[in-house]
Scaffold this motif. Structure first.
Motif, short mmCIF file in Angstrom:
data_model
loop_
_atom_site.label_atom_id
_atom_site.label_comp_id
_atom_site.label_asym_id
_atom_site.label_seq_id
_atom_site.Cartn_x
_atom_site.Cartn_y
_atom_site.Cartn_z
N ASP A 34 0.85 -1.19 0.00
CA ASP A 34 0.00 0.00 0.00
C ASP A 34 0.89 1.25 0.00
O ASP A 34 1.81 1.36 0.81
CB ASP A 34 -0.86 -0.03 1.27
CG ASP A 34 -1.86 1.10 1.36
OD1 ASP A 34 -1.64 2.16 0.76
OD2 ASP A 34 -2.86 0.92 2.07
N ALA A 35 0.61 2.18 -0.89
CA ALA A 35 1.44 3.39 -1.01
C ALA A 35 1.33 4.30 0.21
O ALA A 35 2.14 5.20 0.39
CB ALA A 35 1.07 4.17 -2.27
N THR A 36 0.34 4.08 1.07
CA THR A 36 0.21 4.91 2.27
C THR A 36 0.96 4.32 3.46
O THR A 36 1.09 4.98 4.49
CB THR A 36 -1.27 5.08 2.66
OG1 THR A 36 -1.82 3.80 2.99
CG2 THR A 36 -2.06 5.72 1.54
N TRP A 37 1.47 3.10 3.33
CA TRP A 37 2.20 2.47 4.45
C TRP A 37 3.54 3.14 4.65
O TRP A 37 4.23 3.50 3.70
CB TRP A 37 2.41 0.98 4.17
CG TRP A 37 3.05 0.27 5.30
CD1 TRP A 37 2.43 -0.34 6.35
CD2 TRP A 37 4.46 0.09 5.53
NE1 TRP A 37 3.34 -0.89 7.21
CE2 TRP A 37 4.60 -0.63 6.74
CE3 TRP A 37 5.60 0.48 4.86
CZ2 TRP A 37 5.84 -0.98 7.26
CZ3 TRP A 37 6.84 0.14 5.39
CH2 TRP A 37 6.94 -0.58 6.57
N ARG A 38 3.93 3.32 5.91
CA ARG A 38 5.25 3.85 6.26
C ARG A 38 5.79 3.05 7.43
O ARG A 38 5.03 2.60 8.30
CB ARG A 38 5.17 5.33 6.68
CG ARG A 38 4.66 6.28 5.63
CD ARG A 38 5.60 6.37 4.44
NE ARG A 38 5.16 7.33 3.47
CZ ARG A 38 4.28 7.09 2.50
NH1 ARG A 38 3.72 5.90 2.38
NH2 ARG A 38 3.95 8.01 1.62
N LEU A 46 8.08 8.67 -1.34
CA LEU A 46 7.07 8.27 -0.37
C LEU A 46 7.54 8.57 1.04
O LEU A 46 7.75 7.70 1.87
CB LEU A 46 6.74 6.76 -0.50
CG LEU A 46 6.04 6.35 -1.79
CD1 LEU A 46 5.74 4.87 -1.78
CD2 LEU A 46 4.78 7.15 -2.01
#
Length: 98
Positions: A57-61, A97
């Protein structure tokens, strides 16, 4: 590392001689803890080199460091995001990101 969801895919990894790259998360496996951010560390001079970090997921950090910054490995690495619906990987250049 590939987190496979079905036995057929896991068997395909095994038949290809790549069983060491595939794990089956969930259930009664020993791999459920591997869903978190991990980076080997051998001291302040160790700087791992990676081709890319794969996330779903591109929102995961990853968790931020004590100083509030993202880990250097995250900021300086290419990030590959798996788009499950499209069955493809989208690549983000280092620093995109953050």
């Amino acid at each position: 590392m590939a987190y496979v969801q079905d036995e057929a895919t896991l068997d395909a990894f095994k038949k290809a001689g790549l069983a060491h790259w595939a794990v089956r998360p969930g259930g009664d496996t020993d791999w459920t803890y591997e869903r978190e951010w991990r980076s080997p560390w051998r001291g302040p001079k160790f700087r791992p080199a990676v081709r890319a970090i794969l996330v779903p997921d591109a929102t995961w950090r990853p968790a931020r460091k004590d100083d509030g910054e993202l880990p250097e490995l995250w900021v300086k690495s290419r990030i590959w995001v798996w788009k499950a619906k499209e069955k493809k990987v989208v690549e983000y250049l280092p620093g995109k990101l953050v």
